[in-house]
Motif scaffolding. Structure first.
Motif, PDB file in Angstrom:
ATOM      1  N   GLY A   1       0.992  -1.324  -0.165  1.00 53.89           N
ATOM      2  CA  GLY A   1      -0.102  -0.107   0.062  1.00 53.89           C
ATOM      3  C   GLY A   1       0.813   1.135   0.198  1.00 53.89           C
ATOM      4  O   GLY A   1       0.242   2.444  -0.344  1.00 53.89           O
ATOM      5  N   ARG A   2       2.317   0.940   0.435  1.00 55.38           N
ATOM      6  CA  ARG A   2       3.007   2.194   0.322  1.00 55.38           C
ATOM      7  C   ARG A   2       3.734   2.289  -0.745  1.00 55.38           C
ATOM      8  O   ARG A   2       3.989   3.613  -1.509  1.00 55.38           O
ATOM      9  N   THR A   3       4.284   1.354  -1.270  1.00 50.33           N
ATOM     10  CA  THR A   3       4.978   1.391  -2.533  1.00 50.33           C
ATOM     11  C   THR A   3       4.469   0.354  -3.520  1.00 50.33           C
ATOM     12  O   THR A   3       4.014  -0.824  -2.944  1.00 50.33           O
ATOM     13  N   GLY A   4       4.531   0.394  -4.778  1.00 49.61           N
ATOM     14  CA  GLY A   4       3.926  -0.695  -5.563  1.00 49.61           C
ATOM     15  C   GLY A   4       4.931  -1.668  -5.950  1.00 49.61           C
ATOM     16  O   GLY A   4       6.314  -1.580  -5.852  1.00 49.61           O
ATOM     17  N   PRO A   5       4.516  -2.900  -6.702  1.00 48.14           N
ATOM     18  CA  PRO A   5       5.555  -3.930  -7.129  1.00 48.14           C
ATOM     19  C   PRO A   5       6.597  -3.278  -8.031  1.00 48.14           C
ATOM     20  O   PRO A   5       6.462  -2.766  -8.831  1.00 48.14           O
TER      21      PRO A   5
ATOM     22  N   TYR B   1     -13.853   5.562   5.470  1.00 47.08           N
ATOM     23  CA  TYR B   1     -12.680   5.581   6.560  1.00 47.08           C
ATOM     24  C   TYR B   1     -11.423   4.870   5.635  1.00 47.08           C
ATOM     25  O   TYR B   1     -11.756   3.794   4.967  1.00 47.08           O
ATOM     26  N   HIS B   2     -10.580   5.463   5.779  1.00 48.70           N
ATOM     27  CA  HIS B   2      -9.144   5.139   5.069  1.00 48.70           C
ATOM     28  C   HIS B   2      -8.194   4.583   6.288  1.00 48.70           C
ATOM     29  O   HIS B   2      -7.938   5.639   7.149  1.00 48.70           O
ATOM     30  N   PRO B   3      -7.652   3.530   6.143  1.00 50.16           N
ATOM     31  CA  PRO B   3      -6.808   2.957   7.349  1.00 50.16           C
ATOM     32  C   PRO B   3      -5.552   3.513   7.457  1.00 50.16           C
ATOM     33  O   PRO B   3      -4.920   3.937   6.485  1.00 50.16           O
ATOM     34  N   LYS B   4      -5.029   4.039   8.504  1.00 48.85           N
ATOM     35  CA  LYS B   4      -3.906   4.592   8.760  1.00 48.85           C
ATOM     36  C   LYS B   4      -2.765   3.986   8.345  1.00 48.85           C
ATOM     37  O   LYS B   4      -1.562   4.531   7.770  1.00 48.85           O
ATOM     38  N   HIS B   5      -2.721   2.447   8.428  1.00 51.03           N
ATOM     39  CA  HIS B   5      -1.553   1.879   7.872  1.00 51.03           C
ATOM     40  C   HIS B   5      -1.982   1.143   6.535  1.00 51.03           C
ATOM     41  O   HIS B   5      -1.422   0.278   6.056  1.00 51.03           O
ATOM     42  N   LEU B   6      -2.532   1.738   5.856  1.00 49.78           N
ATOM     43  CA  LEU B   6      -2.891   1.782   4.329  1.00 49.78           C
ATOM     44  C   LEU B   6      -3.704   0.406   3.902  1.00 49.78           C
ATOM     45  O   LEU B   6      -4.940   0.533   3.398  1.00 49.78           O
TER      46      LEU B   6
END
Length: 584
Positions: A473-477, A501-506
């Protein structure tokens, strides 16, 4: 006296042992109660050495991550049995799920049965099935912010669930009293036992036909030949040192990425892996037990050589230094629910990142690299019963020298299928409003990555708790050889009142309360691109745009292809001009 073995006999017995394991897989799947096993096929069966617990054969249709883990778990169980002087008799079956005993996470429950011949143990039969729930903080056990293993569910050392072919109701009652939806679990327990029984019967037929000496000789020869074949393939890799790095989004507790750093050294016909520069142990459930860490590396290397047989010899030339002091060597009481499904795939990605530098024609860009673990647990008022829905989803594969990546493929470490929408809607009070390819998710490249998927699930009745452990969720493949990364994973909870709602940990959260009308939507990653996007054929880009995989703007931005006609035909004159500008 050593029995002389001809190649025909070796081939027949090797295929026969494989068939025994395949039949166990099928029997397990068809008899299981939970869709996680019966539809998703999250299970595996194998045959193991009577003394060492080493792998003899394993089912082709089982989960690949279990290939290494089940040999470790069998070895750990045998050590436990001997240490505690536990008698082993015909008809006994041990059950256990302790992650620190060669396991993965507590939801992967292992059964182990001795096979006797002439009063002695000749082999062990084992299988693993992913139970949709083993208790713990949240339905399914995928607790994204657990800080100790006890929060993830019931943890069992090897205990006899069957004694001389009779179920131990005291052990059974302990298990069923600590899991949700116990009536489903008893069905899965009987399915696991049934699969082992099928294996025992079929194996006996082989012994009776060929004799113990011939079968034993073949098993020894299989190991030698598998090691020779693997060494011959490894010899194709140039000698040298190669580095691979991948990142886990976060551990679910602390919002910081975790680094997986692989130092690969290739010498002659051997591979040496060192992960000691990876991040230290983490607070949340993204720690990986040693068996899963090693199994992920075995699996990554095996990806390069899919034609090789699977037995103990396959692993001989692969040497892995224990990564003590890192989150890839979890010890009690570290939580580990994310290791088998998520961290293992980041390990594979780091291996691919290293190997693509060494053998670019044999390797590929990073795949989606997340199982997309999503669970919904609650009470169904219409059926008057509790339920635990566990769902996983596909993503894009990475591009390679030969072709674009596959869209909506299974995970790197598994070959499980997504549970059919119709089955989910039949079992649980939900509706899947759409399930489709995720446009614009593929990493650009000479060979683009495959597309991820986008689906939306709405709760129709009652109240439920939503939990998920995903990644990327932070960087793509990662793209390879100047290819671009695939799109990142996304999860959004859409409430009936229009808020989100968007999760804090993506891609990680747990215990989100949903009521009738609320929905969760997931976008899985696309695969990384392979090679310079500017080298992709304009006709291939035009086709992608025509199919809706990219927009016209994407074609111009990522590939330098200008499209003017509605059917996606390229303007070749402006294409060359734009490519020249992009290179500057």
């Amino acid at each position: 006296m050593q029995t002389k073995l001809d190649d025909v006999t070796l081939s027949v017995i090797q295929s026969s042992l494989q068939q025994v394991c395949n039949e166990m897989d099928v029997a397990f799947q068809r008899a299981a109660f939970s869709p996680t096993i019966s539809e998703t096929m999250d299970r595996s069966d194998g045959i193991y050495h009577p003394d060492t617990g080493e792998l003899i054969a394993q089912g082709e249709w089982g989960m690949p991550i279990f290939v290494g883990c089940m040999r470790f778990s069998t070895q750990a169980a045998l050590e436990y049995i001997r240490k505690h002087n536990i008698p082993v008799e015909q008809g006994d079956v041990f059950m256990f799920n302790d992650p620190y005993m060669g396991g993965t996470h507590v939801m992967d429950v292992k059964f182990l049965r001795p096979y006797f011949h002439d009063g002695k143990i000749f082999a062990w039969f084992s299988n693993t099935g992913h139970w949709p729930d083993c208790g713990g903080m949240v339905p399914s056990g995928f607790s994204s912010n657990a800080t100790e293993i006890e929060q993830e569910g019931l943890r069992l050392p090897p205990v006899k669930i069957f004694k001389r072919d009779e179920i131990d109701n005291e052990i059974l009652s302990i298990v069923l009293s600590n899991v949700r939806v116990s009536e489903e679990r008893i069905g899965d327990i009987k399915a696991q036992i049934g699969a082992l029984t099928v294996g025992e019967r079929r194996f006996t037929e082989i012994i009776e036909r060929y004799g113990v000496d011939v079968v034993s000789g073949c098993i020894d020869e299989f190991r030698k030949r598998a090691a020779q074949l693997m060494r011959a393939r490894i010899a194709m890799i140039p000698d040298g040192r190669y580095e691979g790095i991948a990142y886990v989004d976060s551990d679910g507790v602390k919002d910081e990425p975790l680094k997986i750093h692989i130092d690969l050294r290739k010498e002659g016909t051997e591979l040496y892996f060192d992960l000691s520069q990876s991040s230290p142990p983490c607070a949340g459930p993204m720690n990986s037990v040693l068996a899963t860490t090693k199994s992920a590396i075995y699996l990554a290397v095996k990806h390069l050589f899919p034609e090789l047989p699977i037995n103990e010899g396959t692993f001989e030339p692969i040497h892995i230094k224990d990564p003590e002091g890192t989150f890839l060597y979890a010890k009690y009481p570290s939580p580990v629910s994310g290791c088998a499904a998520e961290v293992s795939q980041r390990i594979c990605e780091a291996v691919f990142s290293a190997l693509v530098k060494a053998v670019p024609d044999l390797c590929w860009a990073a795949p989606a690299g997340t199982v997309g673990n999503l669970s919904l647990g609650g009470f169904d008022p219409q059926r008057d019963r509790r339920y635990v829905m566990y769902n996983l989803s596909g993503g894009g594969y990475g591009g390679s020298v030969l072709c674009d990546g596959m869209s909506n493929g299974c995970s790197t470490t598994g070959n499980a299928a997504t549970t059919p929408v119709e089955v989910l809607e039949q079992y649980y009070p939900i509706i899947v409003e759409h399930y489709r390819l995720r446009e614009r998710s593929a990493g650009a490249g000479r060979r683009r990555g495959g597309l991820g998927v986008n689906y939306r699930v709405r709760l129709l009745d009652g109240e439920a708790k939503l939990s998920f452990i995903m990644d990327h969720g932070r960087t793509g493949p990662q793209g390879a050889l100047n290819g671009r990364d695939g799109a990142v994973n996304r999860v959004v909870v859409a409430y009936e009142d229009g808020s989100e709602y968007h999760p804090k940990h993506l891609s990680k959260d747990q215990g989100i309360v949903m009521t009738a009308g609320d929905a969760v939507e997931v976008w899985t990653p696309g695969g990384g691109g392979y090679g310079d996007p500017l080298e992709r054929s304009p006709d291939a880009v035009a086709r992608d745009v025509f199919l809706g995989y990219y927009s016209v703007e994407d074609a111009a931005e990522q590939y330098g292809v200008v499209l003017q006609t509605p059917d996606g035909s390229p303007d070749t004159e402006r294409t060359g001009e734009l490519r020249a500008r992009m290179r500057q």
